[in-house]
Design a protein around this motif. Structure first.
Motif, PDB file in Angstrom:
ATOM      1  N   ALA A  19      38.086  28.010 -68.996  1.00  0.00           N
ATOM      2  CA  ALA A  19      38.582  29.388 -69.004  1.00  0.00           C
ATOM      3  C   ALA A  19      39.555  29.590 -70.172  1.00  0.00           C
ATOM      4  O   ALA A  19      39.507  30.605 -70.867  1.00  0.00           O
ATOM      5  N   CYS A  20      40.427  28.596 -70.394  1.00  0.00           N
ATOM      6  CA  CYS A  20      41.398  28.694 -71.490  1.00  0.00           C
ATOM      7  C   CYS A  20      40.679  28.706 -72.842  1.00  0.00           C
ATOM      8  O   CYS A  20      41.073  29.421 -73.756  1.00  0.00           O
ATOM      9  N   ALA A  21      39.602  27.913 -72.936  1.00  0.00           N
ATOM     10  CA  ALA A  21      38.866  27.842 -74.208  1.00  0.00           C
ATOM     11  C   ALA A  21      38.088  29.121 -74.488  1.00  0.00           C
ATOM     12  O   ALA A  21      37.848  29.472 -75.640  1.00  0.00           O
ATOM     13  N   LEU A  22      37.681  29.810 -73.420  1.00  0.00           N
ATOM     14  CA  LEU A  22      36.837  31.005 -73.593  1.00  0.00           C
ATOM     15  C   LEU A  22      37.615  32.316 -73.585  1.00  0.00           C
ATOM     16  O   LEU A  22      37.062  33.380 -73.866  1.00  0.00           O
ATOM     17  N   LEU A  23      38.900  32.224 -73.263  1.00  0.00           N
ATOM     18  CA  LEU A  23      39.736  33.410 -73.033  1.00  0.00           C
ATOM     19  C   LEU A  23      39.668  34.426 -74.179  1.00  0.00           C
ATOM     20  O   LEU A  23      39.605  35.627 -73.952  1.00  0.00           O
ATOM     21  N   HIS A  24      39.682  33.937 -75.395  1.00  0.00           N
ATOM     22  CA  HIS A  24      39.747  34.849 -76.558  1.00  0.00           C
ATOM     23  C   HIS A  24      38.367  35.130 -77.146  1.00  0.00           C
ATOM     24  O   HIS A  24      38.263  35.615 -78.267  1.00  0.00           O
ATOM     25  N   GLN A  25      37.325  34.841 -76.374  1.00  0.00           N
ATOM     26  CA  GLN A  25      35.933  35.071 -76.791  1.00  0.00           C
ATOM     27  C   GLN A  25      35.651  34.486 -78.173  1.00  0.00           C
ATOM     28  O   GLN A  25      35.399  35.220 -79.142  1.00  0.00           O
ATOM     29  N   PRO A  26      35.703  33.162 -78.271  1.00  0.00           N
ATOM     30  CA  PRO A  26      35.525  32.537 -79.583  1.00  0.00           C
ATOM     31  C   PRO A  26      34.073  32.617 -80.063  1.00  0.00           C
ATOM     32  O   PRO A  26      33.154  32.740 -79.245  1.00  0.00           O
ATOM     33  N   ALA A  27      33.904  32.521 -81.361  1.00  0.00           N
ATOM     34  CA  ALA A  27      32.545  32.522 -81.922  1.00  0.00           C
ATOM     35  C   ALA A  27      31.927  31.133 -81.799  1.00  0.00           C
ATOM     36  O   ALA A  27      30.710  30.991 -81.799  1.00  0.00           O
ATOM     37  N   LEU A  28      32.800  30.109 -81.719  1.00  0.00           N
ATOM     38  CA  LEU A  28      32.331  28.729 -81.598  1.00  0.00           C
ATOM     39  C   LEU A  28      33.041  28.051 -80.423  1.00  0.00           C
ATOM     40  O   LEU A  28      34.272  28.038 -80.365  1.00  0.00           O
ATOM     41  N   LEU A  29      32.252  27.517 -79.513  1.00  0.00           N
ATOM     42  CA  LEU A  29      32.811  26.827 -78.354  1.00  0.00           C
ATOM     43  C   LEU A  29      32.570  25.331 -78.521  1.00  0.00           C
ATOM     44  O   LEU A  29      31.425  24.897 -78.685  1.00  0.00           O
ATOM     45  N   VAL A  30      33.665  24.564 -78.505  1.00  0.00           N
ATOM     46  CA  VAL A  30      33.575  23.118 -78.724  1.00  0.00           C
ATOM     47  C   VAL A  30      33.922  22.417 -77.413  1.00  0.00           C
ATOM     48  O   VAL A  30      35.045  22.521 -76.923  1.00  0.00           O
ATOM     49  N   LEU A  31      32.953  21.716 -76.848  1.00  0.00           N
ATOM     50  CA  LEU A  31      33.146  21.088 -75.529  1.00  0.00           C
ATOM     51  C   LEU A  31      32.986  19.580 -75.640  1.00  0.00           C
ATOM     52  O   LEU A  31      31.923  19.098 -76.020  1.00  0.00           O
ATOM     53  N   ASP A  32      34.040  18.857 -75.286  1.00  0.00           N
ATOM     54  CA  ASP A  32      34.001  17.399 -75.373  1.00  0.00           C
ATOM     55  C   ASP A  32      33.769  16.831 -73.972  1.00  0.00           C
ATOM     56  O   ASP A  32      34.680  16.834 -73.144  1.00  0.00           O
ATOM     57  N   GLU A  33      32.573  16.380 -73.731  1.00  0.00           N
ATOM     58  CA  GLU A  33      32.169  15.824 -72.437  1.00  0.00           C
ATOM     59  C   GLU A  33      32.603  16.714 -71.278  1.00  0.00           C
ATOM     60  O   GLU A  33      33.353  16.275 -70.395  1.00  0.00           O
ATOM     61  N   PRO A  34      32.127  17.947 -71.252  1.00  0.00           N
ATOM     62  CA  PRO A  34      32.608  18.889 -70.215  1.00  0.00           C
ATOM     63  C   PRO A  34      32.084  18.567 -68.825  1.00  0.00           C
ATOM     64  O   PRO A  34      32.655  19.007 -67.839  1.00  0.00           O
ATOM     65  N   GLY A  35      31.003  17.797 -68.747  1.00  0.00           N
ATOM     66  CA  GLY A  35      30.415  17.520 -67.440  1.00  0.00           C
ATOM     67  C   GLY A  35      31.019  16.328 -66.721  1.00  0.00           C
ATOM     68  O   GLY A  35      30.654  16.041 -65.580  1.00  0.00           O
ATOM     69  N   ASN A  36      31.985  15.660 -67.370  1.00  0.00           N
ATOM     70  CA  ASN A  36      32.611  14.485 -66.745  1.00  0.00           C
ATOM     71  C   ASN A  36      33.244  14.847 -65.414  1.00  0.00           C
ATOM     72  O   ASN A  36      33.990  15.817 -65.323  1.00  0.00           O
ATOM     73  N   ALA A  37      32.964  14.055 -64.412  1.00  0.00           N
ATOM     74  CA  ALA A  37      33.591  14.182 -63.086  1.00  0.00           C
ATOM     75  C   ALA A  37      33.235  15.473 -62.366  1.00  0.00           C
ATOM     76  O   ALA A  37      33.920  15.859 -61.423  1.00  0.00           O
ATOM     77  N   LEU A  38      32.183  16.153 -62.812  1.00  0.00           N
ATOM     78  CA  LEU A  38      31.771  17.360 -62.089  1.00  0.00           C
ATOM     79  C   LEU A  38      30.660  17.002 -61.100  1.00  0.00           C
ATOM     80  O   LEU A  38      29.823  16.141 -61.379  1.00  0.00           O
ATOM     81  N   ASP A  39      30.662  17.707 -59.956  1.00  0.00           N
ATOM     82  CA  ASP A  39      29.586  17.464 -58.999  1.00  0.00           C
ATOM     83  C   ASP A  39      28.345  18.246 -59.447  1.00  0.00           C
ATOM     84  O   ASP A  39      28.414  19.070 -60.354  1.00  0.00           O
ATOM     85  N   PRO A  40      27.172  17.975 -58.836  1.00  0.00           N
ATOM     86  CA  PRO A  40      25.935  18.618 -59.308  1.00  0.00           C
ATOM     87  C   PRO A  40      26.008  20.150 -59.326  1.00  0.00           C
ATOM     88  O   PRO A  40      25.449  20.789 -60.219  1.00  0.00           O
ATOM     89  N   VAL A  41      26.678  20.722 -58.342  1.00  0.00           N
ATOM     90  CA  VAL A  41      26.782  22.191 -58.294  1.00  0.00           C
ATOM     91  C   VAL A  41      27.595  22.690 -59.493  1.00  0.00           C
ATOM     92  O   VAL A  41      27.231  23.666 -60.165  1.00  0.00           O
ATOM     93  N   GLN A  42      28.690  21.970 -59.769  1.00  0.00           N
ATOM     94  CA  GLN A  42      29.547  22.362 -60.900  1.00  0.00           C
ATOM     95  C   GLN A  42      28.813  22.162 -62.228  1.00  0.00           C
ATOM     96  O   GLN A  42      28.980  22.952 -63.155  1.00  0.00           O
ATOM     97  N   VAL A  43      28.005  21.096 -62.305  1.00  0.00           N
ATOM     98  CA  VAL A  43      27.231  20.846 -63.531  1.00  0.00           C
ATOM     99  C   VAL A  43      26.251  21.995 -63.768  1.00  0.00           C
ATOM    100  O   VAL A  43      26.117  22.508 -64.886  1.00  0.00           O
ATOM    101  N   ALA A  44      25.589  22.434 -62.683  1.00  0.00           N
ATOM    102  CA  ALA A  44      24.636  23.543 -62.803  1.00  0.00           C
ATOM    103  C   ALA A  44      25.355  24.809 -63.271  1.00  0.00           C
ATOM    104  O   ALA A  44      24.856  25.546 -64.131  1.00  0.00           O
ATOM    105  N   ALA A  45      26.551  25.039 -62.715  1.00  0.00           N
ATOM    106  CA  ALA A  45      27.326  26.225 -63.108  1.00  0.00           C
ATOM    107  C   ALA A  45      27.739  26.135 -64.578  1.00  0.00           C
ATOM    108  O   ALA A  45      27.701  27.133 -65.309  1.00  0.00           O
ATOM    109  N   LEU A  46      28.100  24.928 -64.993  1.00  0.00           N
ATOM    110  CA  LEU A  46      28.502  24.723 -66.396  1.00  0.00           C
ATOM    111  C   LEU A  46      27.324  25.005 -67.330  1.00  0.00           C
ATOM    112  O   LEU A  46      27.483  25.688 -68.353  1.00  0.00           O
ATOM    113  N   ARG A  47      26.147  24.515 -66.949  1.00  0.00           N
ATOM    114  CA  ARG A  47      24.956  24.758 -67.781  1.00  0.00           C
ATOM    115  C   ARG A  47      24.669  26.255 -67.878  1.00  0.00           C
ATOM    116  O   ARG A  47      24.336  26.764 -68.948  1.00  0.00           O
ATOM    117  N   GLY A  48      24.836  26.934 -66.751  1.00  0.00           N
ATOM    118  CA  GLY A  48      24.616  28.389 -66.743  1.00  0.00           C
ATOM    119  C   GLY A  48      25.577  29.089 -67.687  1.00  0.00           C
ATOM    120  O   GLY A  48      25.197  29.990 -68.441  1.00  0.00           O
TER     121      GLY A  48
END
Lengths: 244, 251
Positions: free
Chosen positions: A150-179
Motif C-alpha cells: 500500500a505504501c509503495a502504491l500510494l502515489h500511483q507510481p509509473a514503476l512498481l519494484v517488488l522484492d520477493e513480495p510473495g514471501n511468507a504469504l498464504d495461497p489466498v494472499q498470493v492469489a490476491a497479490l497476483r491479481g
C-alpha cells in the motif's frame, strides 16, 4: 500527448558490494504496462539490481534511465515515478497502519485532499480498514507485506519494484497479490518483481530475466504455458554454478 | 517540504516511543526536586543575602543553577534520544527506503535534527517554567536568565547535532549513544588538564565546550561563544549528511 513506451532502461549497470561484483554489466529494458520477473538463486544480484532501480543504491558503472532521464543526475525522480517494496517491508514498529500511509504519502509529496484520497483508495484496495489503527509491530507477515505494498502504491507510481513480495504469504494472499500486479500492469504501470518462485513468474509476468552471479544469463518473453521450459532454463543456469 | 515530512514522522515516532517519555518525565522530576531544594536554600539565606550590597539573587542561586543541572542531564539524555535516529533506521533497512523515496540525504538529516530540536526545546521550556513560575513573587535578572537560556539552547542544539553525527556513523544505536556520550564529555572537559596547569587562554581552552558555556550561564553573551556552538552543530550535521549520502554509494 502519448508517453514514450520505454520507462526503464539499464545500460551496463554494475555494482560492487562487500568487495565483490554483485551486479555486472546488466542491460535491461522495461516498457509501460509490462511485468518483468527477475529470477535467480540467493546472491544472484536481484536485490542489488532492485535497490539500484529504486534509487537506494547508486550503480558504480553504467546508467539507469528512468523515463529517459539518468537516475545518477536526477535521483529525486524516483520520488514520483517509483514505488518500492523491499524484501522485508521495513516498517516503523511504533506507528499504526494509518500513520504509515500518511507518512509515506507526505514523504512522496502528497498532502491534504490528495493524501486523504490516496490513503482511502489504498485502504480499500488492500483491505487495510480493520488494521488502520493497529501498530505495525504487531502485524503478521502477510499484513506487513500488504501495508508495504500500500505504501509503495500510494502515489500511483509509473514503476512498481517488488522484492520477493510473495514471501511468507498464504495461497489466498498470493492469489490476491497476483491479481493486484495484473491490475497495475493493465493500468499501465510497469512492474519488476524478483522471486525464487518460478510459478509466480509464469503466473503474472510477460517477460523474465534470469540473473546469475550478478550477470544476466537469460532474457525472454513468456507465453504463459512454458513453465517447464523456464524451469529447465533456470535449473541449467543455477546448476551450472553448482557444477563449476 | 520533504524536510517537514521527515520532521513530522520523526516527531510522531519520538512521542509514541516510551524512551522519550521516560527520559522526559524522570529528568523533569529530578530537576523539579532540585529546584525545590535550591529554592529552600535561597529562602533560608534570603535575609542574609539581602544585606549584601551586590549579593546573588534568585536568578544566580536558583534559575541558572537549575539550567546548569539540565546541562549535566543533557549529556546523557541527548545521546540516548538521538542514538537510533539514523543507526536504527539503517539497521532496520528504513534508511534505504527513505533514500529510495528520492529524499535528499540533507533532507533526511535536517528533518530528524529538527524533530530532535523540537523535543529538546520543549524540555528546556518546561525546565525554564519552574523558575519563571515565581517571576511574580521575586526579582528575576531577565538579561542573565535569557543569556543562560540561550546558552542552554545552543548546547542542546549542538549536542543533538553531535548525537546525529554519531548515529550516522555507528552501526548500532547503543554504539552511537556511547560514542556521543564519550565525545560530549571529552569536549566538555577537554581543558581540565590545561586549567590545572594554569593555562587559561590556549587553543585547547577554546576547543572545550565549558569555556563557551560558562560565560553564557554567567550572563555574558559573546559572539565567539555563540559561533563556537553554531560551528560545532554545522560540522556535525555536515558529517551526518555526508555519511547518509555515502549510504547510496557504499550500500
Amino acid at each position: 500527448m502519448t508517453l514514450p513506451q520505454t520507462l526503464l532502461k539499464l545500460e551496463q549497470a554494475s555494482r560492487r558490494r562487500a568487495g565483490r561484483p554483485a551486479v555486472q554489466g546488466l542491460s535491461l529494458v522495461l516498457e509501460r504496462g509490462q511485468v518483468l520477473g527477475l529470477l535467480g538463486v540467493n546472491g544472484a544480484g536481484k536485490s542489488t539490481t532492485l535497490s539500484m532501480i529504486a534509487g537506494a543504491l547508486a550503480p558504480d558503472g553504467g546508467h539507469i534511465l528512468l523515463d529517459g532521464v539518468d537516475l545518477a543526475e536526477h535521483p529525486a525522480l524516483v520520488r514520483r515515478l517509483v514505488g518500492w517494496l523491499p524484501e522485508r517491508a521495513p516498517l516503523w514498529q511504533e506507528l499504526t497502519v494509518g500513520e504509515h500511509l500518511d507518512a509515506h504519502g507526505r514523504l512522496r509529496g502528497l498532502n491534504g485532499a490528495a493524501l486523504k484520497q490516496a490513503r482511502t483508495r489504498m485502504v480499500e484496495r488492500l483491505e487495510l480498514g480493520p488494521l488502520e489503527r493497529r501498530l505495525a509491530g504487531v502485524l503478521s507477515q502477510g499484513q506487513r507485506q500488504r501495508l508495504g505494498l500500500a505504501c509503495a502504491l500510494l502515489h500511483q507510481p509509473a514503476l512498481l519494484v517488488l522484492d520477493e513480495p510473495g514471501n511468507a504469504l498464504d495461497p489466498v494472499q498470493v492469489a490476491a497479490l497476483r491479481g493486484l500486479i495484473r491490475e497495475q500492469a493493465a493500468a499501465g504501470t510497469a512492474v519488476i518483481l524478483s522471486t525464487h518462485v518460478l510459478a509466480e513468474v509464469t503466473a503474472v509476468c510477460d517477460r523474465v530475466a534470469i540473473l546469475h552471479d550478478g550477470t544476466l544469463r537469460y532474457e525472454g518473453t513468456l507465453a504463459g504455458d512454458d513453465h517447464a521450459a523456464l524451469e529447465r532454463q533456470f535449473f541449467a543456469i543455477a546448476t551450472a554454478r553448482a557444477a563449476a | 517540504m520533504s524536510v517537514l515530512a521527515v520532521t513530522r514522522l520523526e516527531l510522531r515516532r519520538l512521542f509514541v516511543r516510551p524512551l522519550a517519555w521516560v527520559l522526559g518525565a524522570s529528568t523533569l522530576a529530578w530537576l523539579a526536586w532540585n529546584f525545590t531544594l535550591m529554592l529552600g536554600s535561597f529562602l533560608a539565606a534570603q535575609i542574609r543575602l539581602a544585606a549584601l550590597p551586590d549579593g546573588p539573587g534568585y536568578t544566580d542561586l536558583v534559575a541558572v543553577p537549575l539550567l546548569a543541572k539540565l546541562a549535566e542531564l543533557a549529556f546523557l539524555v541527548v545521546p540516548l534520544l538521538s542514538m537510533s535516529a539514523l543507526a536504527g533506521e539503517r539497521r532496520e533497512g528504513r534508511l534505504a527506503l527513505l533514500l529510495g523515496m528520492g529524499l535528499k540525504p540533507s533532507h533526511i538529516v535536517l528533518g530528524k535534527y529538527a524533530a530532535l530540536l523540537v523535543w529538546l526545546l520543549a524540555w528546556l521550556a518546561l525546565v525554564l517554567a519552574m523558575p519563571l513560575a515565581l517571576a511574580h513573587a521575586t526579582a528575576i535578572d531577565w538579561g542573565k536568565l535569557a543569556a543562560a537560556a540561550l546558552g542552554m539552547a545552543l548546547l542542546l542544539a549542538s549536542l543533538a547535532a553531535l548525537g546525529l553525527a554519531c548515529s550516522a556513523v555507528a552501526s548500532h544505536p547503543a554504539i552511537a549513544a556511547a560514542v556521543a556520550l564519550v565525545l560530549t564529555l571529552a569536549l566538555m572537559w577537554l581543558n581540565l588538564g590545561a586549567q590545572m596547569a594554569g593555562v587559561d587562554d590556549g587553543a585547547i581552552n577554546w576547543l572545550a565546550m565549558s569555556s563557551h558555556l560558562q560565560p553564557l550561564l554567567r550572563g555574558l553573551v559573546a559572539s565567539p561563544d555563540v559561533v563556537w556552538f553554531v560551528l560545532l552543530a554545522t560540522v556535525c550535521l555536515a558529517l551526518a549528511i555526508r555519511r547518509v549520502a555515502a549510504e547510496r554509494e557504499r550500500g
